[in-house]
Design an enzyme around this catalytic site. Structure first.
Site, mmCIF file in Angstrom:
data_model
loop_
_atom_site.group_PDB
_atom_site.id
_atom_site.type_symbol
_atom_site.label_atom_id
_atom_site.label_comp_id
_atom_site.label_asym_id
_atom_site.label_seq_id
_atom_site.Cartn_x
_atom_site.Cartn_y
_atom_site.Cartn_z
ATOM 1 C CE1 TYR A 1 -14.094 -4.051 -13.465
ATOM 2 C CE2 TYR A 1 -16.014 -3.640 -14.883
ATOM 3 C CZ TYR A 1 -15.618 -4.341 -13.627
ATOM 4 O OH TYR A 1 -16.191 -4.943 -12.578
ATOM 5 C CD GLU B 1 -10.466 -6.324 -15.129
ATOM 6 O OE1 GLU B 1 -10.836 -5.265 -15.897
ATOM 7 O OE2 GLU B 1 -11.454 -6.963 -14.775
ATOM 8 C CE LYS C 1 -5.034 4.086 8.809
ATOM 9 N NZ LYS C 1 -4.883 3.251 7.849
ATOM 10 C CB THR D 1 -3.985 3.451 3.866
ATOM 11 O OG1 THR D 1 -3.601 4.050 4.984
ATOM 12 C CG2 THR D 1 -4.649 2.095 4.319
HETATM 13 N N1 DSN Z 1 -8.661 1.200 11.129
HETATM 14 C C1 DSN Z 1 -7.098 1.774 11.236
HETATM 15 C C2 DSN Z 1 -6.910 2.578 12.417
HETATM 16 O O1 DSN Z 1 -7.845 3.374 12.896
HETATM 17 O O2 DSN Z 1 -5.577 2.566 12.865
HETATM 18 C C3 DSN Z 1 -6.072 0.749 10.605
HETATM 19 O O3 DSN Z 1 -6.355 0.166 9.647
#
Ligand code: DSN
Length: 452
Positions: free
Chosen positions: A72, A74, A247, A244
């Site tokens: 943890y 925080e 991706k 994010t």
């Molecule tokens: N779920 C994602 C996408 O497929 O574009 C976006 O967060």
């Protein structure tokens, strides 16, 4: 098991190594173990063409699955609410320093659990409930958190929509400027989940400056293309950039926020608060929205940022676009319509508005053939979101597998065959599924091993 399933099962053990892994998981929870093996089999014999998915490296997977999950922490580096965080401070600081260097940002927060919490923190830091902002609705290619009506962002704040022209599929910057002048939003989102063209941040910045709105870029889909120099850099133009990590960046499932330190509209929108923009973003993430950061994931982010700063990664990003363009060219040659007429990035949108077939029908037939994508709204779509007239296909994951232009040609011809047989997909999907599996097994992704 059908004959086809069993030959696929045989294929899936070839070329993947034969490492004895997951022994503890297998002993403790055989059900989850078996399901994991099934998922590995499925993913290593199909084309992962959902544009938001990718393959994290073994190093990223190891950090994610490490003992750092046990801590943890925080707070922020050197300002924690729990003891024993001296090493964790160094890990988080490395992630911060690396992502700042990667994007040339003044400030970074690497604690958001994912993209949606990162965007939520932006609303909390910049707007008061009920404030007006501009964003693209989901059917226009935006994201849930850019103000969609069933999401907190469309419920607690007031979205003024904009989006691509239904005919051309392109953003019209004059129209966006007109909307901004008329509505005077406090914030403008620039970012998309289904826009195949370049986003011109300089034009958005001009519009935002004119109406004194914060400009926030959500680069979750295209972060790697910015790193690879194939797309413009939003950082000099935006107050805040969110993303994010899982991706194109090939990191763990997580989010991060980059921002300027100073708030240029503090006196206008936050006269009661003397904090910097960076401070307000940090406070919005913790303690505003989240508790303990996921330290294992932050360590994996640091690894992904290191990997993304290499020439090898930049080459990968360029190949993602080359592959997508090639796929688009081949589909256009075969007579298919694509939203916006093509692509400049990692994704394309097949447009079936003028056919009797729905996006959902096409996506399901392609999945049976081993081409995993998703049905998606296209600009001007007359069909409902759970049916759609579009199919979204992306090249990040198959490029990570090492596929190039010749494989794109093959994939385009499989897509064509499936689409020409939509009245009776059974005629073709079995054969293509087998061919897809054979192709995939020549390009094994990291971490997908046959388990003895
Ligand atoms: N779920 C994602 C996408 O497929 O574009 C976006 O967060």
């Amino acid at each position: 098991m059908t004959q086809c399933d069993s030959s696929l099962a045989d294929l899936s053990t070839q070329g993947l190594g034969s490492v004895q892994r997951y022994a503890n998981l297998r002993r403790t929870d055989s059900e989850i173990f078996r399901l994991l093996v099934e998922q590995m089999r499925a993913e290593s014999t199909t084309l992962k063409m959902i544009p938001s998915e990718n393959f994290a490296s073994l190093a990223v997977l190891e950090a994610t699955g490490s003992i750092l999950t046990n801590k943890y922490a925080e707070g922020y580096p050197n300002a924690r609410y729990y003891e024993g965080n001296e090493i964790i401070d160094r890990i988080e600081q490395l992630a911060i320093d690396r992502v700042k260097a990667l994007f040339g940002a003044e400030h970074a927060n690497v604690q958001p659990y994912s993209g949606s919490p990162a965007n939520q923190a932006v609303y909390r830091a910049l707007l008061k409930p009920g404030a007006k902002f501009m964003g693209m609705p989901v059917p226009a290619g935006g994201h849930l958190t850019h103000g969609w009506k069933v999401n907190f962002s469309g419920i607690d704040y007031f979205q003024i929509p904009y989006g691509p022209d239904p005919q051309t599929g392109l953003l019209d910057y004059d129209q966006i400027r007109d909307i901004a002048r008329r509505e005077r939003p406090q914030l403008i989102w620039v970012g998309a989940t289904a826009y195949p063209r370049i986003l011109e941040y300089d034009k958005f910045a001009e519009i935002a400056r004119e109406v004194e709105a914060y400009l926030v870029a959500d680069i979750a889909h295209i972060n790697g293309l910015i790193v690879g120099g194939v797309h413009p850099d939003p950082v000099p133009h935006c107050d805040v950039v969110t993303s994010t990590c899982h991706k194109l960046l090939r990191g763990p499932r997580a989010g991060f926020i980059l921002c300027r330190v100073e708030d240029r509209y503090r006196e206008k929108y936050h006269p009661e608060d003397s904090s910097t923009l960076a401070k307000r973003i940090d406070r919005a993430v913790f303690p505003g929205l989240q508790g303990g950061p996921h330290v294992n994931v932050i360590a994996a982010m640091a690894v992904a940022f290191k990997e993304a700063s290499t020439e090898e990664y930049r080459q990968y990003a360029r190949q993602v676009v080359r592959n997508c363009r090639r796929l688009a060219e081949k589909l256009l040659e075969k007579g298919y319509q694509l939203a916006s007429g093509g692509t400049d990035n990692h994704l394309l949108l097949m447009d079936f508005r003028h056919t009797p077939h729905t996006g959902k029908e096409v996506a399901k037939a392609l999945a049976r053939a081993g081409i995993i994508c998703n049905f998606n709204m296209v600009p001007g779509d007359p069909r409902k979101p759970f049916v759609t007239s579009g199919v979204r296909l992306g090249t990040p994951a198959i490029t990570s597998m090492g596929m190039k232009e010749p494989e794109m040609d093959l994939i385009a011809s499989w897509i064509d065959t499936v689409c020409r047989n939509l009245d009776d997909p059974d005629r073709v999907v079995g054969r293509i599924r087998q061919e897809v599996a054979e192709l995939c097994l020549r390009f094994p992704p990291p971490g997908y091993v046959s388990v003895e």
